[in-house]
Design an enzyme around this catalytic site. Structure first.
Site, PDB file in Angstrom:
ATOM      1  N   TYR A  74     -24.521   8.151   9.865  1.00  0.00           N
ATOM      2  CA  TYR A  74     -25.548   7.594  10.286  1.00  0.00           C
ATOM      3  C   TYR A  74     -27.084   8.387   9.610  1.00  0.00           C
ATOM      4  O   TYR A  74     -28.192   7.943  10.037  1.00  0.00           O
ATOM      5  CB  TYR A  74     -26.044   7.539  11.894  1.00  0.00           C
ATOM      6  CG  TYR A  74     -25.626   8.902  12.507  1.00  0.00           C
ATOM      7  CD1 TYR A  74     -26.270   9.997  12.176  1.00  0.00           C
ATOM      8  CD2 TYR A  74     -24.371   8.696  13.447  1.00  0.00           C
ATOM      9  CE1 TYR A  74     -26.037  10.977  13.169  1.00  0.00           C
ATOM     10  CE2 TYR A  74     -24.244  10.280  14.077  1.00  0.00           C
ATOM     11  CZ  TYR A  74     -24.874  11.099  13.727  1.00  0.00           C
ATOM     12  OH  TYR A  74     -24.550  12.371  14.468  1.00  0.00           O
ATOM     13  N   LYS A 107     -35.029   5.713  15.660  1.00  0.00           N
ATOM     14  CA  LYS A 107     -35.655   6.509  14.393  1.00  0.00           C
ATOM     15  C   LYS A 107     -36.886   5.806  13.608  1.00  0.00           C
ATOM     16  O   LYS A 107     -36.702   4.561  13.548  1.00  0.00           O
ATOM     17  CB  LYS A 107     -34.560   6.713  13.379  1.00  0.00           C
ATOM     18  CG  LYS A 107     -33.281   7.410  13.866  1.00  0.00           C
ATOM     19  CD  LYS A 107     -32.089   7.445  12.677  1.00  0.00           C
ATOM     20  CE  LYS A 107     -31.004   8.052  13.501  1.00  0.00           C
ATOM     21  NZ  LYS A 107     -29.699   7.751  12.510  1.00  0.00           N
ATOM     22  N   LEU A 130     -31.505  15.860  19.084  1.00  0.00           N
ATOM     23  CA  LEU A 130     -32.495  14.945  19.608  1.00  0.00           C
ATOM     24  C   LEU A 130     -33.270  15.179  20.732  1.00  0.00           C
ATOM     25  O   LEU A 130     -32.230  15.660  21.673  1.00  0.00           O
ATOM     26  CB  LEU A 130     -32.071  13.453  19.361  1.00  0.00           C
ATOM     27  CG  LEU A 130     -31.667  12.930  17.907  1.00  0.00           C
ATOM     28  CD1 LEU A 130     -30.548  11.701  18.182  1.00  0.00           C
ATOM     29  CD2 LEU A 130     -32.744  12.910  17.173  1.00  0.00           C
ATOM     30  N   CYS A 170       9.343  26.092  49.880  1.00  0.00           N
ATOM     31  CA  CYS A 170       8.470  25.116  50.012  1.00  0.00           C
ATOM     32  C   CYS A 170       8.878  24.049  49.357  1.00  0.00           C
ATOM     33  O   CYS A 170       8.813  24.050  48.111  1.00  0.00           O
ATOM     34  CB  CYS A 170       6.949  25.350  49.778  1.00  0.00           C
ATOM     35  SG  CYS A 170       5.763  24.147  49.832  1.00  0.00           S
ATOM     36  N   LYS A 227     -30.728   8.056  26.865  1.00  0.00           N
ATOM     37  CA  LYS A 227     -29.348   8.120  27.361  1.00  0.00           C
ATOM     38  C   LYS A 227     -29.253   7.261  28.340  1.00  0.00           C
ATOM     39  O   LYS A 227     -30.066   7.075  29.349  1.00  0.00           O
ATOM     40  CB  LYS A 227     -29.281   9.540  27.722  1.00  0.00           C
ATOM     41  CG  LYS A 227     -29.609  10.634  26.743  1.00  0.00           C
ATOM     42  CD  LYS A 227     -28.264  11.220  26.105  1.00  0.00           C
ATOM     43  CE  LYS A 227     -27.428  12.154  26.943  1.00  0.00           C
ATOM     44  NZ  LYS A 227     -27.017  13.211  26.095  1.00  0.00           N
ATOM     45  N   PHE A 271       0.821  -1.112   0.172  1.00  0.00           N
ATOM     46  CA  PHE A 271      -0.055  -0.097  -0.224  1.00  0.00           C
ATOM     47  C   PHE A 271       0.775   1.253   0.069  1.00  0.00           C
ATOM     48  O   PHE A 271       0.537   2.260  -0.730  1.00  0.00           O
ATOM     49  CB  PHE A 271      -0.943  -0.072   1.095  1.00  0.00           C
ATOM     50  CG  PHE A 271      -1.706   1.072   1.245  1.00  0.00           C
ATOM     51  CD1 PHE A 271      -3.206   1.243   0.673  1.00  0.00           C
ATOM     52  CD2 PHE A 271      -1.396   2.472   1.898  1.00  0.00           C
ATOM     53  CE1 PHE A 271      -3.699   2.412   0.750  1.00  0.00           C
ATOM     54  CE2 PHE A 271      -2.338   3.511   2.087  1.00  0.00           C
ATOM     55  CZ  PHE A 271      -3.345   3.545   1.321  1.00  0.00           C
TER      56      PHE A 271
HETATM   57  S1  IVH Z   1     -29.498  11.204  14.062  1.00  0.00           S
HETATM   58  C1  IVH Z   1     -31.904  15.122  13.255  1.00  0.00           C
HETATM   59  N1  IVH Z   1     -28.119   8.939  14.664  1.00  0.00           N
HETATM   60  O1  IVH Z   1     -26.289  13.076  18.689  1.00  0.00           O
HETATM   61  C2  IVH Z   1     -31.053  14.375  14.033  1.00  0.00           C
HETATM   62  N2  IVH Z   1     -27.549  11.173  15.765  1.00  0.00           N
HETATM   63  O2  IVH Z   1     -28.279  14.588  20.567  1.00  0.00           O
HETATM   64  C3  IVH Z   1     -30.160  13.269  13.328  1.00  0.00           C
HETATM   65  N3  IVH Z   1     -25.543  11.419  17.417  1.00  0.00           N
HETATM   66  O3  IVH Z   1     -26.816  15.778  16.923  1.00  0.00           O
HETATM   67  C4  IVH Z   1     -29.304  12.652  14.140  1.00  0.00           C
HETATM   68  N4  IVH Z   1     -25.354   9.054  17.255  1.00  0.00           N
HETATM   69  O4  IVH Z   1     -24.563  14.564  16.801  1.00  0.00           O
HETATM   70  C5  IVH Z   1     -28.347  10.456  14.942  1.00  0.00           C
HETATM   71  N5  IVH Z   1     -26.773   7.013  15.486  1.00  0.00           N
HETATM   72  C6  IVH Z   1     -26.962   8.609  15.563  1.00  0.00           C
HETATM   73  C7  IVH Z   1     -26.351   9.266  16.291  1.00  0.00           C
HETATM   74  C8  IVH Z   1     -26.520  10.721  16.481  1.00  0.00           C
HETATM   75  C9  IVH Z   1     -24.787  10.053  17.812  1.00  0.00           C
HETATM   76  C10 IVH Z   1     -25.433  12.470  17.839  1.00  0.00           C
HETATM   77  C11 IVH Z   1     -25.803  13.631  16.717  1.00  0.00           C
HETATM   78  C12 IVH Z   1     -27.061  14.546  17.105  1.00  0.00           C
HETATM   79  C13 IVH Z   1     -26.806  14.164  18.691  1.00  0.00           C
HETATM   80  C14 IVH Z   1     -28.274  14.679  19.397  1.00  0.00           C
END
Ligand code: IVH
Length: 687
Positions: A224, A289, A84, A431, A313, A37
């Site tokens: 993602y 989602k 979120l 000291c 969380k 590589f």
């Molecule tokens: S979807 C419209 N997927 O978490 C929102 N966010 O607290 C689309 N994050 O701003 C975000 N892992 O930076 C999504 N699998 C995941 C994620 C993720 C981490 C972060 C992202 C977002 C924050 C919200």
């Protein structure tokens, strides 16, 4: 090779290198040995160097970095980057499912993903090539960090397959846990401030000005969410879109599940609650989602977040344990820091024995008593914190933890300045830990860089009465050093209350090294000597600013408060600290003695780098020179050049000293870089 042939070969090489990058970094399935590589990459770099017009902005050679960004351009996001909404319980997730199901007619399906704890990034692709990488910023506009992002090997610069002409993909850039620990260890060795957690390290790295430096760090990325205009949308579901994105070359989540109901979602959440500690990166929860894009559109957004997604969380892990004792540590500046010794307890995969108590106010606010049963929490931070006390478990005769009134090392009454949280021992010259700490700072690499001396040897020299300040170092003779040895006991960080014994000895070679190094330090430039004095708030950068502005220690000492604060980056705090330093007779005496030893306390006016003969030139230095490496680097900078750590197509000169490795030389020849000796370099700058 003619230009047309070169163009063809560059295209072939780029394609093959990107494919191998994808195999290695995205699929974790390398198809060729590292050496092969490297050879492909070298051939590409050499050809691009020979035909500069053929270097494309997204050539794989860009992965090694080299671009400097002074100010990151602010760019508006095409679609806002929202956050979120968070949830912490099964009930809240059940509410989310009911709420969303009511708003759409067909049965919902959900995708569960890990919630990566890093820095959100938006990547824009045009005609199959990375066009721009932008941070989240305030959600409507962020910083253009494209040059830095290009160094992340798992982010494709060119796509494969049947991708849309224009789209955006979002994800999270993160610092892998193991690389993070290595990074902090190296920073500790170099006396740099540590990053509190991998997330901060990722954010800090992404905003570095030198992309070659970013390339050396080990950032990685998960992508993602794929976004495109509604009329361009060719996928029905989020899950499907990610699978396609994977085929185009993106590293998409591999821990992902399609779930039909709250039970399935909670199975995923529970599985990862403990398994997350085994992951090589940090996550702080799970993202749920709605899978169908049509349903996502129906659900829409609130002002802050999509209605079609929610984050679950994980609670920061916590555990109860007993407080054994409180240590008070005196640092180099005299600041006294309280540290709790705890009964060892397992927390999030590691044994916790100590927790920082920060300062007197923290102890008071916490209301901490001897032997209290405390709750210790490990969030993203390395050092755990005490978050609560179980009052029901307090012994009746237990007393409140009192901050000390006197220094634990020298008995001097402690003082606290208005507005400051820390108590200080003011006996800076008498000291022991302060004296030793100051000398350790004085000899450190970025200050006077005295080799073969370290904490243990300083302690021994101090105990022997040979050194009480930095000037005493220059009075030491070979006979005084050679043969000195002692078993030194140092506190065992792993087992509070215990000590580790180690032998410190001054052999013949060590003793001579130390004396040679002290002699050599007499040429260390003024700004580093100023930094070495350890004046409070005068770090490396401030020392350089002061040296450049005043040119000598005498002028800094004579400067009025107004003159000091007139210098860029010098504010009230630093100016006052300088004035109080120079008002102390002991300090003036120390400086006078160091002057008689021959240390540099002035510098020549800076040459105008704009007219420097090395303006715009990138120089790599390798091997041994008659001057120290730092001096060589300084010369390069003084004459307008830039010193870089590694050879690339962008290097103009390889400054070759004695004993330069053959591999570097071969590489430079292959890349067609000018190799110059120290004498030729000096000639060049004397022109
Ligand atoms: S979807 C419209 N997927 O978490 C929102 N966010 O607290 C689309 N994050 O701003 C975000 N892992 O930076 C999504 N699998 C995941 C994620 C993720 C981490 C972060 C992202 C977002 C924050 C919200």
């Amino acid at each position: 090779m003619d230009k047309e042939k070169a163009r063809k070969r560059i295209a072939e090489l780029s394609k093959s290198i990107e494919q191998h990058n994808y195999n290695y970094y995205t699929l974790a399935q390398p198809a060729i040995p590292d050496y092969d590589f490297d050879m492909l990459m070298e051939e590409l770099i050499a050809l691009e160097k020979q035909f500069p017009g053929l270097t494309m902005p997204n050539s794989p050679s860009q992965r090694v970095g080299g671009d400097i960004t002074k100010n990151f351009e602010t760019v508006a996001h095409q679609y806002p980057m929202l956050s979120l909404s968070n949830s912490y319980s099964r009930n809240e997730i059940a509410d989310f499912i009911n709420r969303t199901q009511k708003a759409v007619s067909e049965k919902l399906e959900f995708v569960c993903e890990l919630k990566y704890d890093g820095v959100a990034i938006s990547l824009n692709y045009k005609s199959g090539e990375l066009d721009r990488a932008v941070t989240r910023g305030d959600g409507t506009k962020g910083d253009d960090v494209t040059a830095n992002v290009k160094t992340i090997r798992s982010i494709p610069l060119k796509l494969q397959g049947n991708y849309p002409d224009y789209f955006e993909i979002r994800g999270e850039i993160y610092y892998p846990k193991s690389s993070f620990e290595k990074l902090n260890r190296t920073r500790e060795q170099h006396g740099l401030q540590l990053f509190a957690n991998p997330r901060n390290a990722a954010a800090g790295t992404l905003k570095l000005q030198d992309s070659a430096e970013v390339a050396k760090r080990k950032l990685d990325c998960w992508l993602y969410y794929l976004m495109m205009d509604e009329k361009e949308q060719r996928f029905e579901t989020h899950y499907e879109s990610l699978q396609h994105a994977k085929n185009w070359g993106f590293r998409i989540p591999n821990n992902i599940a399609l779930c039909q109901n709250v039970d399935e979602i909670f199975e995923f959440i529970n599985d990862w609650e403990s398994a997350r500690h085994e992951l090589p990166f940090d996550i702080d929860g799970i993202v749920i989602k709605v899978n169908s894009f049509a349903q996502q559109r129906q659900l829409g957004f609130t002002a802050k977040s999509p209605r079609w997604a929610i984050a679950y969380k994980y609670k920061a892990e916590e555990v109860q344990t007993r407080l054994l004792s409180v240590d008070f540590q005196v640092g180099r500046t005299g600041a006294v820091t309280p540290v709790a010794n705890l009964e060892p307890v397992l927390l999030a995969g590691t044994t916790v024995k100590r927790a920082s108590l920060h300062n007197a106010d923290f102890i008071e606010q916490l209301g901490l008593y001897q032997h209290d049963l405390v709750t210790v929490e490990k969030g993203g931070e390395i050092i755990p914190k005490i978050t609560a006390i179980d009052l029901t478990a307090r012994h009746a005769d237990s007393k409140a933890i009192q901050f000390l009134a006197h220094c634990p090392e020298c008995e001097t009454p402690l003082v606290r300045q208005d507005g400051e949280a820390a108590w200080y021992c003011p006996n800076s010259e008498g000291c022991p830990p302060q004296i030793k700490g100051k000398i350790e700072h004085f000899i450190s690499r970025k200050a006077m860089n005295i080799e073969s001396l370290g904490e243990g040897k300083i302690a021994l020299l101090f105990d022997q009465g040979l050194i009480k300040n930095a000037a005493d170092l220059y009075d030491m003779s070979f006979d005084q050093l050679f043969g000195l040895e002692k078993i030194i006991e140092t506190p065992d960080e792993e087992n509070p209350g215990n000590t580790i014994s180690r032998k410190v000895s001054f052999r013949e070679k060590t003793s001579q090294n130390i004396l040679d190094s002290l002699e050599k330090s007499k040429t260390v430039p003024f700004h580093r000597v100023l930094f070495a004095l350890g004046i409070r708030y005068v770090g490396e950068t401030v020392a350089k600013k002061l040296a450049d502005a005043f040119l000598s220690i005498d002028r800094i000492q004579r400067a009025t408060y107004e003159e000091l604060v007139a210098v860029d980056e010098i504010g009230d705090r630093i100016a006052s600290s300088l004035q109080s330093y120079f008002n102390d007779e002991q300090h003036m005496h120390l400086i006078a003695r160091l002057k008689t030893k021959g240390l540099q306390f002035e510098q020549a006016a800076k040459k105008n780098a704009e007219q420097g003969v090395l303006n715009g030139k990138t120089i790599v230095i390798s091997g041994v020179f008659s001057r120290s490496r730092d001096e060589m680097k300084q010369l390069i900078e003084d004459f307008g050049g830039k010193n870089s750590g590694s050879l690339s197509a962008k290097t103009d000169y390889l400054l070759a000293g004695e004993n330069m490795g053959p591999a570097k030389k071969d590489k430079a020849i292959k890349l067609g870089i000018n190799i110059i000796s120290e004498a030729e370099f000096l000639q060049l700058i004397n022109q």
